[in-house]
Write an enzyme that holds these catalytic residues in place. Structure first.
Site, PDB file in Angstrom:
ATOM      1  N   SER A 149       0.860  -1.179   0.000  1.00 14.36           N
ATOM      2  CA  SER A 149       0.000   0.000   0.000  1.00 14.36           C
ATOM      3  C   SER A 149       0.893   1.224   0.000  1.00 14.36           C
ATOM      4  O   SER A 149       2.068   1.161   0.397  1.00 14.36           O
ATOM      5  CB  SER A 149      -0.892   0.005   1.246  1.00 14.36           C
ATOM      6  OG  SER A 149      -1.512   1.270   1.420  1.00 14.36           O
ATOM      7  N   TYR A 162      -1.607  -0.266  10.747  1.00  7.74           N
ATOM      8  CA  TYR A 162      -1.632  -0.609   9.326  1.00  7.74           C
ATOM      9  C   TYR A 162      -0.316  -0.211   8.661  1.00  7.74           C
ATOM     10  O   TYR A 162       0.249  -0.971   7.870  1.00  7.74           O
ATOM     11  CB  TYR A 162      -2.815   0.079   8.650  1.00  7.74           C
ATOM     12  CG  TYR A 162      -3.012  -0.319   7.201  1.00  7.74           C
ATOM     13  CD1 TYR A 162      -3.352  -1.615   6.851  1.00  7.74           C
ATOM     14  CD2 TYR A 162      -2.866   0.621   6.179  1.00  7.74           C
ATOM     15  CE1 TYR A 162      -3.538  -1.984   5.522  1.00  7.74           C
ATOM     16  CE2 TYR A 162      -3.053   0.263   4.847  1.00  7.74           C
ATOM     17  CZ  TYR A 162      -3.381  -1.037   4.528  1.00  7.74           C
ATOM     18  OH  TYR A 162      -3.557  -1.392   3.215  1.00  7.74           O
TER      19      TYR A 162
END
Length: 255
Positions: A149, A162
């Site tokens: 990501s 995250y």
């Protein structure tokens, strides 16, 4: 129909929806036999039937890759009918946002298990077979694509854990790339930004999260799973000696 992956076998984790399902379709369209790995067997069966109807080959493999034995079994179940493994797409992931203090620790642990531990288990089980394919396969090269990501490069408030998982994926990818690149296993990381998938749906009920990222979604043309699948196909269909260590796939600014 492009067939530059004819004769190869791909394993895609998190294949029951979103980027995983789109990637499996794309790889099958290009001629690869695809092992679909995820926990939701009904969805896998539906996708395998869809790929078969379109003229491709797919195998549904039910597995929770956060369990090392199940990750290893998924690789073995892929080898049994296909006899080889040329491409591994580590797509399975979970995105949970929110403050570190006061958050649901069990949820964080589940995200860490999927995003980091599961990727490690699957890669470790698949790697000997990818090395073998690179030595004696139709392309004389094998590929590992880890889906990370943009959060693996940039930190934001509320993304702490995250960010931890995705920075870890990026570091692991680079280290592994250096370890196996001389043996013709290409290892790359694909880093999407702003994709509309089930991955983000776990945060829809959190007003503080929607407020923080709402402006972004209002000002950009959000990516689709098919956009990311295009990037994966681009990485694994390059000429043998062309490797992409890192690929960013970013949405378009509507302004």
């Amino acid at each position: 129909m492009a067939t530059n992956l004819t004769g190869t076998v791909a394993l895609v984790t998190g294949a029951s929806s979103g980027i995983g399902a789109a990637s499996a379709r794309q790889l099958a369209e290009r001629g690869a036999s695809v092992a679909l790995v995820a926990r939701r067997k009904d969805r896998l069966d539906d996708l395998a039937a869809e790929i078969a109807k379109a003229g491709g080959t797919a195998l549904a493999v039910e597995a929770d890759i956060t369990d090392r034995a199940q990750a290893e079994a998924a690789v073995q179940q892929t080898l049994e009918p296909f006899g080889r493994l040329d491409i591994l797409v580590n797509n399975a992931g979970l995105m949970l946002l929110g403050p570190v203090v006061g958050a649901d620790v069990d949820a964080w642990e589940r995200m860490l298990a999927i995003n980091v531990q599961g990727l490690l288990y699957t890669t470790r089980a698949a790697l000997p077979h990818l090395l073998a394919a690179a030595e004696d396969g139709p392309r004389r090269v094998a590929d590992i694509v880890n889906i990370s990501s943009i959060a693996g490069r940039v930190a934001w408030n509320g993304y702490g854990v995250y960010n931890l998982t995705k920075f870890g994926v990026n570091g692991f990818t680079e280290s592994l790339r250096q370890e196996v690149t001389q043996r013709h296993v290409r290892v790359g990381v694909l880093e999407p930004g702003g994709v509309d998938t089930e991955l983000g749906s776990h945060n829809d009920h959190k007003p503080e999260v929607r407020e923080a990222i709402g402006a972004f979604y209002e000002q950009t043309e959000v990516l689709t799973p098919e956009d990311i699948a295009d990037g994966i196909a681009y990485m694994v269909t390059r000429p043998r000696h062309a490797s992409i260590a890192e690929l960013w796939v970013m949405p378009t600014d509507q302004a």
